[in-house]
Write a protein that holds these residues in place. Structure first.
Motif, PDB file in Angstrom:
ATOM      1  N   TRP A   1       4.668  11.949   4.001  1.00 47.19           N
ATOM      2  CA  TRP A   1       3.580  11.266   3.293  1.00 47.19           C
ATOM      3  C   TRP A   1       3.670   9.760   3.489  1.00 47.19           C
ATOM      4  O   TRP A   1       2.675   9.099   3.809  1.00 47.19           O
ATOM      5  CB  TRP A   1       3.652  11.629   1.814  1.00 47.19           C
ATOM      6  CG  TRP A   1       2.746  10.855   0.928  1.00 47.19           C
ATOM      7  CD1 TRP A   1       3.050   9.737   0.211  1.00 47.19           C
ATOM      8  CD2 TRP A   1       1.357  11.130   0.656  1.00 47.19           C
ATOM      9  NE1 TRP A   1       1.969   9.292  -0.500  1.00 47.19           N
ATOM     10  CE2 TRP A   1       0.911  10.134  -0.249  1.00 47.19           C
ATOM     11  CE3 TRP A   1       0.477  12.109   1.060  1.00 47.19           C
ATOM     12  CZ2 TRP A   1      -0.391  10.092  -0.733  1.00 47.19           C
ATOM     13  CZ3 TRP A   1      -0.825  12.078   0.574  1.00 47.19           C
ATOM     14  CH2 TRP A   1      -1.254  11.085  -0.303  1.00 47.19           C
ATOM     15  N   ASP A   2       4.863   9.205   3.309  1.00 49.60           N
ATOM     16  CA  ASP A   2       5.034   7.754   3.493  1.00 49.60           C
ATOM     17  C   ASP A   2       4.788   7.347   4.941  1.00 49.60           C
ATOM     18  O   ASP A   2       4.135   6.327   5.208  1.00 49.60           O
ATOM     19  CB  ASP A   2       6.443   7.337   3.057  1.00 49.60           C
ATOM     20  CG  ASP A   2       6.658   7.498   1.562  1.00 49.60           C
ATOM     21  OD1 ASP A   2       5.658   7.594   0.831  1.00 49.60           O
ATOM     22  OD2 ASP A   2       7.831   7.522   1.131  1.00 49.60           O
TER      23      ASP A   2
ATOM     24  N   TYR B   1       0.825  -1.202   0.000  1.00 51.40           N
ATOM     25  CA  TYR B   1       0.000   0.000   0.000  1.00 51.40           C
ATOM     26  C   TYR B   1       0.863   1.258   0.000  1.00 51.40           C
ATOM     27  O   TYR B   1       0.627   2.195  -0.778  1.00 51.40           O
ATOM     28  CB  TYR B   1      -0.919  -0.012   1.220  1.00 51.40           C
ATOM     29  CG  TYR B   1      -1.700   1.264   1.399  1.00 51.40           C
ATOM     30  CD1 TYR B   1      -2.866   1.488   0.681  1.00 51.40           C
ATOM     31  CD2 TYR B   1      -1.268   2.240   2.290  1.00 51.40           C
ATOM     32  CE1 TYR B   1      -3.582   2.662   0.834  1.00 51.40           C
ATOM     33  CE2 TYR B   1      -1.973   3.412   2.454  1.00 51.40           C
ATOM     34  CZ  TYR B   1      -3.127   3.615   1.726  1.00 51.40           C
ATOM     35  OH  TYR B   1      -3.823   4.782   1.886  1.00 51.40           O
ATOM     36  N   VAL B   2       1.855   1.292   0.869  1.00 50.65           N
ATOM     37  CA  VAL B   2       2.735   2.465   0.930  1.00 50.65           C
ATOM     38  C   VAL B   2       3.501   2.636  -0.371  1.00 50.65           C
ATOM     39  O   VAL B   2       3.678   3.754  -0.870  1.00 50.65           O
ATOM     40  CB  VAL B   2       3.688   2.346   2.131  1.00 50.65           C
ATOM     41  CG1 VAL B   2       4.695   3.486   2.143  1.00 50.65           C
ATOM     42  CG2 VAL B   2       2.900   2.335   3.439  1.00 50.65           C
TER      43      VAL B   2
ATOM     44  N   ASN C   1       0.976   7.522   5.753  1.00 44.82           N
ATOM     45  CA  ASN C   1       0.228   6.428   5.134  1.00 44.82           C
ATOM     46  C   ASN C   1       0.531   5.098   5.815  1.00 44.82           C
ATOM     47  O   ASN C   1      -0.375   4.272   6.003  1.00 44.82           O
ATOM     48  CB  ASN C   1       0.565   6.344   3.647  1.00 44.82           C
ATOM     49  CG  ASN C   1      -0.199   7.351   2.820  1.00 44.82           C
ATOM     50  OD1 ASN C   1      -1.403   7.228   2.606  1.00 44.82           O
ATOM     51  ND2 ASN C   1       0.492   8.373   2.354  1.00 44.82           N
TER      52      ASN C   1
ATOM     53  N   VAL D   1       1.053   4.113  -3.029  1.00 48.38           N
ATOM     54  CA  VAL D   1       0.652   5.518  -2.893  1.00 48.38           C
ATOM     55  C   VAL D   1       1.839   6.459  -2.785  1.00 48.38           C
ATOM     56  O   VAL D   1       1.646   7.681  -2.769  1.00 48.38           O
ATOM     57  CB  VAL D   1      -0.264   5.693  -1.661  1.00 48.38           C
ATOM     58  CG1 VAL D   1      -1.517   4.855  -1.788  1.00 48.38           C
ATOM     59  CG2 VAL D   1       0.473   5.362  -0.369  1.00 48.38           C
TER      60      VAL D   1
ATOM     61  N   HIS E   1      -2.480   3.140   7.687  1.00 51.70           N
ATOM     62  CA  HIS E   1      -2.821   1.823   7.144  1.00 51.70           C
ATOM     63  C   HIS E   1      -2.618   0.728   8.180  1.00 51.70           C
ATOM     64  O   HIS E   1      -3.448  -0.185   8.310  1.00 51.70           O
ATOM     65  CB  HIS E   1      -1.973   1.538   5.906  1.00 51.70           C
ATOM     66  CG  HIS E   1      -2.385   0.309   5.169  1.00 51.70           C
ATOM     67  ND1 HIS E   1      -1.905  -0.945   5.488  1.00 51.70           N
ATOM     68  CD2 HIS E   1      -3.248   0.130   4.129  1.00 51.70           C
ATOM     69  CE1 HIS E   1      -2.430  -1.837   4.676  1.00 51.70           C
ATOM     70  NE2 HIS E   1      -3.253  -1.223   3.848  1.00 51.70           N
TER      71      HIS E   1
ATOM     72  N   VAL F   1      -5.446   8.120  -5.852  1.00 49.90           N
ATOM     73  CA  VAL F   1      -5.213   7.007  -4.934  1.00 49.90           C
ATOM     74  C   VAL F   1      -5.926   5.749  -5.419  1.00 49.90           C
ATOM     75  O   VAL F   1      -5.377   4.638  -5.382  1.00 49.90           O
ATOM     76  CB  VAL F   1      -5.675   7.386  -3.510  1.00 49.90           C
ATOM     77  CG1 VAL F   1      -5.612   6.185  -2.587  1.00 49.90           C
ATOM     78  CG2 VAL F   1      -4.812   8.510  -2.957  1.00 49.90           C
TER      79      VAL F   1
END
Length: 309
Positions: A102-103, A40-41, A106, A44, A110, A251
């Motif tokens: 951002w990473d 996921y990371v 997320n 995105v 998550h 996304v």
């Protein structure tokens, strides 16, 4: 069993296998795609360079900073300060610190959502995260880059609600269903297809039908992906043409990229199986030998007739 009964049973089984194939692909993608924190990371991460995502993040950061200044000064800031904050937020979204934040954000969100979905004891509780470690990491990066007053950025330990309790409970039930479906649906699809081919009166035609049905199921799944995107953007509150809608669309596209690839692979696999079966039936048959007429020989001598006295 009569040939007609075998053909009807084979058609039903192959139709069920064709319907289960895209469902199994969707369930497998849901469990091994967005449900994996690392994937996921990674999916995105490139969105940090998307203009829609940057605009949405800049608006959120600017609004948060302006609210903090309003609380500190006990009054609203003027338009010049708001314009400066907005420009500063947009400039921040182009820095490496924004990418790291951002990473980290997320990954934190998550992991919290996934932990809540897998924990049956969290029923009735909202999913919350503490973004203070992310803020602290961004602040340290600013300090390393010698940004003025970076060490004065406040780090507040505030629980941010990611999912309300009713949404978390609903997603938890769906997650359990997907967990079971991701294991059993592929097995059921293969079992139905193999059984349908085995009981068919003409197995070659059954293989061709199974390939065509699989290709049609993959095509329907590929068409469902953009339809799901429109429905997702349409459910956003407020106008759907703003930066938030573009960010959500970006996304969605990043997360469903593997699903689109899997659906087209399903189409290619089905067409390849159907084409191979058709070519085998058309050109793999042994050529029929036409009977060669025997050359005419000499006429047999007439038999002597017996005269009866």
């Amino acid at each position: 069993m009569f040939p007609r009964s075998r053909s009807a049973l084979s058609a039903v089984l192959i139709a069920l296998a064709s319907l289960l194939a895209p469902c199994a692909t969707l369930a497998g993608w849901a469990m091994h795609g967005p449900a994996d924190t690392g994937r996921y990371v990674a999916a995105v991460a490139p969105l940090a360079d998307d203009p829609a995502v940057r605009d949405a993040a800049a608006d959120t950061l600017g609004a948060g900073f302006t609210g903090f200044v309003d609380e500190a000064t006990a009054g609203p800031v003027n338009g010049a300060v708001r314009l400066f904050v907005r420009d500063a937020a947009r400039s921040f979204t182009r820095t490496e610190a924004f990418h790291e934040g951002w990473d980290a954000a997320n990954r934190t969100v998550h992991a919290a959502v996934l932990r809540a979905l897998r924990d049956d004891g969290a029923a009735g509780h909202a999913v919350t995260v503490d973004l203070a470690p992310v803020t602290e990491r961004v602040r340290d990066r600013f300090a390393e880059d010698h940004v003025p007053f970076a060490r004065r950025i406040p780090v507040r330990h505030t629980a941010v609600t990611v999912l309300p309790a009713h949404d978390a409970d609903r997603l938890r039930k769906g997650y359990r269903v997907l967990d079971v479906a991701a294991f059993w649906l592929p097995l059921a699809a293969v079992a139905f297809a193999v059984t349908g081919i085995a009981v068919a009166a003409c197995r070659r035609r059954a293989v061709t039908a199974a390939g065509i049905g699989t290709a049609l199921g993959g095509a329907l799944l590929a068409l469902a992906v953009p339809v799901g995107r429109r429905l997702t953007v349409a459910e956003l509150p407020g106008p759907v043409d703003g930066p938030a809608a573009g960010a959500v669309g970006a996304v969605y596209d990043a997360l469903t990229e593997t699903l689109r690839t899997a659906s087209w692979l399903l189409v290619a696999l089905g067409l390849a199986v159907a084409l191979a079966s058709w070519l085998t039936g058309r050109y793999g048959r042994p050529a029929r030998r036409t009977p060669v007429p025997e050359p005419p020989g000499e006429p047999a001598p007439p038999r002597p007739s017996r005269t009866r006295l």
